[in-house]
Structures are given as structure tokens and as C-alpha cells.
Design a protein around this motif. Structure first.
Motif, PDB file in Angstrom:
ATOM      1  N   ARG A 119       0.580  -1.179   0.059  1.00  0.00           N
ATOM      2  CA  ARG A 119       0.320   0.160  -0.039  1.00  0.00           C
ATOM      3  C   ARG A 119       0.741   1.450   0.101  1.00  0.00           C
ATOM      4  N   SER A 129      -5.578   2.404  -4.601  1.00  0.00           N
ATOM      5  CA  SER A 129      -5.657   1.502  -4.184  1.00  0.00           C
ATOM      6  C   SER A 129      -6.775   1.634  -3.189  1.00  0.00           C
ATOM      7  N   ALA A 257       1.003  -0.903 -11.213  1.00  0.00           N
ATOM      8  CA  ALA A 257       1.234  -2.344  -9.767  1.00  0.00           C
ATOM      9  C   ALA A 257       2.634  -2.839  -9.604  1.00  0.00           C
TER      10      ALA A 257
END
Length: 417
Positions: A119, A129, A257
Motif C-alpha cells: 500500500r 488502492s 502496480a
């Protein structure tokens, strides 16, 4: 203790991931292309004819895996090291680095394994996210949930398979939910600690199956997921369609990501939710997805993810051009209640009469004790599964529904006090 067969070609080391039902196809596909040596907690049994050598070691322990890998390197030229076991990712990378072979960095694997670290990386790189806070006490969890706003999700920081993951809709439900998450967190991987309190992402859940080579990611498939047994997040089915229309919307998010985490090579399984504000990352798994997703991808697209992962590890360019154009799906079977399984039967069977029924596998036998989610072991509540294909998603769903209607699952409930 090991068994060694003389081979001329460099050997690919596979670490862990040797469940014969759900990972057997991975070992078979890799071994069909390259000589394979195995590092696992036990000597090979069903894999005996697939491997040229082995060493016994704890696949989750870097020190143990490095020692085993160095022993194999004394007997063979090593091409590279590979795993599809979530909990062996970091140890595998430590060995690859120790052998001086091309690899993802240990830091990138730690970042993908520890969801709190993930995160942070996503926030730094503007990857959509969920709001997330790592906590270690109920008081900290309560404060974090109040800041985040209900509903929230509690999850262990470095587990897999939805162990200890639960949705909490109100402050009153938080203490019981906290006990559930903490219980699940007790056996999580060493890469992360504590429990995360996260924003609940509302919307359909998918996973994006990715192939990354030299830092360039290609999305090869989208897996649409069926999730049940709320407030838990048990995955009860998956569907893969070649050229899924969602793919263009989610491909860039998945690639961003992986870039944020520093993942440069291999096959990855990126989970996300399709929210009202767009795709948002749930988590990144730097290995082939579980629940036979690799097989669904092969049936729907013709792309063999275990072979592709082995190709990349061995320095070869994989072919990412689809050769099939269908839809494939799996339904995971659960008992109607906890108790003793007294009957399980599906009259249809793979073969000429049902060529679209690709696999029926039973995980429990009549007389076995069965349970419902949640369980401490991923998949422990499942009785079996079946896999089907069709030309399009609608026909696949019709075939799954037809099989479900034919299915007999009977359970004698446990006696209650």
C-alpha cells in the motif's frame, strides 16, 4: 538426501508449490520443457518422474533454501530458480540472488508479500488502492476503523487464500472480527506482521494475469471471480475469457502496480476490485494464481503460464500470442452444512458425451468430515471442483448451472448439544 540424474542442459530449480491437485499441472508443464530439480519440505513422491534431482528444505526459510540450492549447484549447472508458492517467494529470490542469477530483488518480493508495504508503494506511485492502516491491538484497530469509515476489512498483513480476512460493517462487530483476524494472523508469513484495517472496496472482484519480462508487463488474461460466504471472502468460482472486454481498462493499473513494487520478471496474479471510481488494487501476488487459474488461462487462450514462467526464468522469450479463443470456468464445491459427507455424485463426466467438461476432481470422500468457511487452511472446506469451457461466457455459465443442478452433495449434520 537427494536423487541425481545426469543431465546436459542447465537445470531449473523449483521451490515448493507441490500440491498435486492444484499445482501438479505447474510442475508437469515446467518439467516438460526443462530439466527440473525440486526443493521442498519432503522428498518427491508423485513428482519423482518429473525431477532430475531434489533437496529437502523448508521452502519458506531463506537459509534452508540457500543451503539446498548450493548443494544442487554443486551437482548441476543452474539455469534459474522458480516458485509458484506464495510463501516461498522471498526464500526463492534469496537463493536466486545468492547464485548470481537474474531475479526480482528481495525488496520487491518483500513488498509484494507485505500488504502494508504494498500500500505504501502504491500511494507513492499513485496506483489506485485502498486506505490501509497496520495495527497490533483492538484499540488501534478501533481508531483506524473510525478514521477509515465503516464498512472496513480486517486482514493479516502477509497471508494468502483469504485467511483471517473479514468485512466489518459496524463498531459493534469489530471486537469479534478482530479476534478472527488475529487468529488468522498467527500463522502468516514472516514478511509482514500485524493486521491491516482497510477501506472496503465495493464492486466486482477480478484478477489480472500478467507476464513481466525485463520490467515490461503484458496482461494476458482477466479472471472474473465469484466470492461467497460473506462477511468472509471465500473464492467459489473463476471465469476466464480470451480478450475479455475489461482487459484494456485494467491492464495499465496492473502494470503500474507491478512497477511500483519493483517486480521485473515472471508471471503475476494481480487482484483488484472494479469500483465506482475505477479499478483499485486489492493485492499483488508475484506468482501464478491459485485455484487452477493457470489452467483456465490455457484453456481460454492457449497460453501456458507455468511454461511461460519457466521460459522467463531460463532466459527464453515466451510466445504470448493466444492460440485458443474460448471461455473457461471453474466452480469450487462446498458442502451445504458441516458434518459427515454421505453422498457426492455428478452424473456427467469428461469424455465424448461432454467434451466441454474438462475436469472433475473430488477432494473429499464419502465418510469424511466436512466444514464450511472460514477455515484455518485455504480450501479446507471444499469438496471438489469442475472445469468447463464454451465459446462465450453465457454458454459457460449455462453449463456450470446445468452441472450444479445435476450435482448431489449430502451431509449428515453434526449433532448439537
Amino acid at each position: 538426501m537427494s536423487r541425481s540424474t545426469l543431465v546436459a542442459d542447465p537445470v531449473l530449480i523449483v521451490v515448493g508449490g507441490t500440491d498435486p491437485v492444484l499445482r501438479g499441472y505447474c510442475m508437469e508443464r515446467a518439467a516438460a520443457a526443462y530439466p527440473v530439480a525440486l526443493i521442498d519440505a519432503k522428498p518427491p513422491t508423485w513428482q519423482q518422474d518429473l525431477v532430475v534431482d531434489h533437496e529437502v528444505a523448508d521452502p519458506r526459510d531463506p537459509t534452508s533454501v540457500i543451503a539446498a540450492g548450493l548443494a544442487l549447484a554443486e551437482r548441476h549447472t543452474i539455469a534459474d530458480v522458480l516458485t509458484w508458492d506464495e510463501y516461498a517467494l522471498v526464500a526463492t529470490t534469496h537463493l536466486t540472488v545468492r547464485l548470481g542469477l537474474p531475479a526480482n530483488t528481495v525488496a520487491s518480493m518483500n513488498a509484494s508479500r507485505d500488504k502494508a508495504a504494498s500500500r505504501r508503494h502504491f500511494a507513492q506511485h499513485n496506483v489506485p488502492s485502498a486506505t490501509s492502516t497496520r495495527v497490533h491491538t483492538l484499540a488501534e484497530a478501533t481508531a483506524a476503523a473510525d478514521r477509515t469509515g465503516f464498512p472496513v476489512v480486517l486482514k493479516p498483513s502477509s497471508h494468502a487464500g483469504s485467511i483471517g480476512v473479514i468485512r466489518i460493517d459496524s463498531p459493534e462487530a469489530l471486537p469479534a472480527g478482530w479476534e478472527f483476524a488475529v487468529s488468522g494472523a498467527g500463522a502468516q508469513g514472516r514478511e509482514g506482521s500485524g493486521v491491516l484495517v482497510e477501506e472496503y472496496l465495493d464492486g466486482p472482484e477480478i484478477s489480472v494475469e500478467c507476464v513481466t519480462r525485463h520490467g515490461v508487463t503484458t496482461v494476458v488474461a482477466v479472471t472474473r471471480k465469484d466470492v461467497g460466504f460473506a462477511p468472509y471472502f471465500e473464492e467459489v468460482g473463476h471465469t476466464v475469457t480470451v480478450s475479455d472486454p475489461r482487459l484494456p481498462d485494467v491492464a495499465s493499473v496492473a502494470a503500474r502496480a507491478l512497477l511500483a513494487l519493483g517486480v521485473t520478471d515472471g508471471v503475476q496474479h494481480v487482484e483488484m476490485r472494479l469500483t465506482a471510481t475505477g479499478p483499485r488494487i486489492v493485492e499483488v501476488n508475484a506468482r501464478i494464481g491459485g485455484d487452477m487459474i493457470g489452467e483456465l488461462v490455457r484453456l481460454a487462450t492457449g497460453l501456458d503460464l507455468p511454461r511461460i514462467a519457466a521460459d522467463i526464468a531460463c532466459g527464453n522469450t515466451p510466445n504470448l500470442t493466444p492460440t485458443a479463443h474460448t471461455t473457461a470456468a471453474i466452480t469450487l464445491l462446498y458442502p451445504p452444512t458441516a458434518g459427515t459427507l454421505t453422498a457426492r455424485h455428478l452424473p456427467a463426466a469428461p469424455g465424448p458425451l461432454c467434451p466441454w467438461l474438462r475436469q472433475v476432481t473430488w477432494l473429499r470422500n464419502v465418510g469424511d468430515q466436512v466444514c464450511l468457511p472460514p477455515t484455518a487452511i485455504p480450501g479446507a472446506a471444499r469438496i471438489g471442483f469442475f472445469i468447463v469451457t464454451a465459446d462465450n461466457p453465457g454458454d459457460v455459465q449455462a453449463r456450470l448451472a446445468s452441472l450444479t443442478d445435476q450435482l448431489t452433495l449430502a451431509v449428515e449434520p453434526h449433532a448439537t448439544a
